[in-house]
Design an enzyme around this catalytic site. Structure first.
Site, mmCIF file in Angstrom:
data_model
loop_
_atom_site.group_PDB
_atom_site.id
_atom_site.type_symbol
_atom_site.label_atom_id
_atom_site.label_comp_id
_atom_site.label_asym_id
_atom_site.label_seq_id
_atom_site.Cartn_x
_atom_site.Cartn_y
_atom_site.Cartn_z
ATOM 1 N N PHE A 138 20.442 63.536 34.048
ATOM 2 C CA PHE A 138 20.258 64.058 32.799
ATOM 3 C C PHE A 138 19.969 65.659 33.438
ATOM 4 C CE2 PHE A 138 18.005 60.137 32.671
ATOM 5 C CZ PHE A 138 19.608 58.960 31.639
ATOM 6 N N HIS A 150 18.235 61.175 41.908
ATOM 7 C CA HIS A 150 19.721 60.264 41.407
ATOM 8 C C HIS A 150 20.502 60.970 41.712
ATOM 9 C CE1 HIS A 150 16.246 57.716 40.240
ATOM 10 N NE2 HIS A 150 16.468 57.302 40.096
ATOM 11 N N GLU A 185 14.083 64.852 27.976
ATOM 12 C CA GLU A 185 14.905 66.294 29.232
ATOM 13 C C GLU A 185 14.903 67.748 29.123
ATOM 14 O OE1 GLU A 185 16.301 62.951 28.611
ATOM 15 O OE2 GLU A 185 15.741 61.575 30.488
ATOM 16 N N ARG A 235 18.065 58.556 46.030
ATOM 17 C CA ARG A 235 17.405 57.828 44.660
ATOM 18 C C ARG A 235 16.612 57.028 45.708
ATOM 19 N NH1 ARG A 235 17.598 51.616 43.946
ATOM 20 N NH2 ARG A 235 16.459 51.654 42.302
ATOM 21 N N ARG A 248 12.194 61.287 47.498
ATOM 22 C CA ARG A 248 11.333 61.657 46.390
ATOM 23 C C ARG A 248 10.397 61.324 46.637
ATOM 24 N NH1 ARG A 248 13.018 56.879 42.220
ATOM 25 N NH2 ARG A 248 13.307 55.337 43.310
#
Length: 331
Positions: free
Chosen positions: A97, A123, A72, A181, A27
Site C-alpha cells: 500500500f 508485509h 494511506e 509479516r 514488526r
C-alpha cells in the site's frame, strides 16, 4: 535470615535470553523499540493507518499517537506535515500500500522535500502471500529506490529490524523500512554493528559471492554457502540490508575478489537488489551476476511465503546451483 526478611525481599528479575528478547515478528519488535524511543523523545510520533496493535501500545503516550484510519495517502501526507513542523513521524502501513497506493505522496510530499518521515512498511515481499496477489509486495523496493533522497532498508531478522528502526530515529532524510509479516528464524545470535549503507559479511569466501536481502533470502544464502563449503567452494555471504544507498564498495570488492555474484531477494528480479548490484558492476567493475528472485510476471497464487518463494525458484538449492555455474564446478 528470618522468614519475615525473606518475604520482604524483592523477587529477582529473571534474565531474558537472546531468543526470548527477539521472539516474535520483526514488526512487533520494532513497535516495542519505537515505543521506548518515544518515551524518551517527545518529538517522535507514531502515525497509524489502523494496522492493529499500535493504539494499545501507545495508550500511555496519547499525544504521540495518531490513527488516520485505512487511508494511506492521508497517512503519508500527515506524516510529511508533522516532519515539516519539526516532529519525527514513523508512519505505519503495509508495504504494498505504501509503495503503490501512497507512492505519489511519498514522491512529492516526503522525498521531494527531503523530510524525515520514517515509513515502517510491513508485509513486504511475499510475506502476506496467503492474502493473494493483491498483497504480493514484490515491486516495492524497485519503486522506492527510484525516489531521490529516500533510504531503503530491508533487515534480515528481528535483531536487525530493531537496530534499523533505532538508527532511523536520527537519520537525516526519509526512510523506507521494509519488514515482513510473521516471525522468521534469527540470523544474528549476538549484537552486531548495524550501519545504514554498510553491508554485513556473514561468511567469508574467495570463489563466489552471495548477496542477499531480507529474512528468508539471507537464511537461504547461508544454507547454500554451507552446501558449497562441503564441496570445496568458498562462498562469501553479504547481508545487503540497505538497498539504497547500496554498499557499492562491498559489491566492487566481491566483483574483484570472486568469480561472480549471485543476488537473492524476495522481490522481482528487476528493479530490486539484483538490479542495483548489476548497475554497480556494469558501471565500475565487471563480473558475472546471476539474479535469483521472483520472476517478472504477475502471479495468481495464494500461499505462504516460503511456498511462494519455492515456486518462484528462490531456494538454497537454486542459489548453490547458480554459484557452481559461476565457479565452473559441476556439483
Amino acid at each position: 535470615m528470618t522468614e519475615l526478611t525473606i518475604a520482604q525481599e524483592a523477587p529477582r528479575a529473571r534474565e531474558i535470553s537472546w531468543e526470548e528478547r527477539y521472539a516474535g515478528a520483526s514488526r512487533e519488535i520494532c513497535r516495542r523499540a519505537l515505543h521506548e524511543l518515544a518515551r524518551s523523545n517527545p518529538r517522535i510520533m507514531c502515525v497509524d493507518s489502523d494496522v492493529g496493535g499500535l493504539e494499545t501500545l501507545f495508550a500511555d503516550l496519547p499525544e504521540q499517537y495518531v490513527n488516520v484510519g485505512i487511508a494511506e495517502a492521508n497517512l503519508i501526507g500527515m506524516a510529511a506535515g508533522m516532519a515539516a513542523s519539526g516532529l519525527v513521524p514513523f508512519a505505519h502501513t503495509l508495504s504494498g500500500f505504501a509503495a503503490t497506493r501512497a507512492c505519489e505522496q511519498i514522491k512529492v510530499d516526503v522525498a521531494g522535500n527531503d523530510l524525515p518521515v520514517r515509513i515502517v512498511a510491513t508485509h513486504g515481499g511475499l510475506s502476506a502471500g496467503h492474502y493473494g496477489p493483491t498483497h504480493h509486495a514484490v515491486d516495492d523496493l524497485g519503486i522506492m529506490r527510484l525516489l531521490p533522497n529516500l533510504t531503503v532498508l530491508v533487515p534480515a531478522d528481528a535483531v536487525e529490524a530493531e537496530a534499523a528502526l533505532i538508527a532511523c530515529a536520527d537519520h537525516p532524510g526519509p526512510v523506507f523500512l521494509r519488514l515482513g509479516r510473521t516471525e522468521t528464524p534469527l540470523v544474528y545470535r549476538r549484537p552486531h554493528d548495524f550501519r545504514i549503507g554498510r553491508a554485513v559479511t556473514l561468511a567469508d569466501g574467495d570463489d563466489v559471492t552471495l548477496i542477499a536481502s531480507g529474512p528468508y533470502p539471507v537464511l537461504m544464502a547461508l544454507r547454500a554457502a554451507e552446501t558449497l563449503a562441503a564441496e570445496g567452494i568458498g562462498a562469501r555471504v553479504l547481508n545487503m540490508h540497505t538497498i539504497k544507498p547500496l554498499d557499492e564498495e562491498a559489491v566492487l570488492r566481491a566483483a574483484a575478489g570472486t568469480r561472480g555474484i549471485v543476488t537473492v531477494e524476495d522481490h522481482l528480479v528487476v528493479g530490486g537488489l539484483g538490479g542495483a548490484v548489476c548497475e554497480v558492476v556494469a558501471a565500475r567493475g565487471g563480473c558475472p551476476v546471476r539474479r535469483i528472485g521472483v520472476p517478472d510476471r504477475f502471479s495468481d497464487r495464494v500461499a505462504g511465503e516460503l511456498e511462494l518463494l519455492q515456486k518462484a525458484g528462490v531456494t538454497p538449492e537454486r542459489i548453490a546451483a547458480e554459484a557452481r555455474l559461476l565457479t565452473g564446478a559441476t556439483g
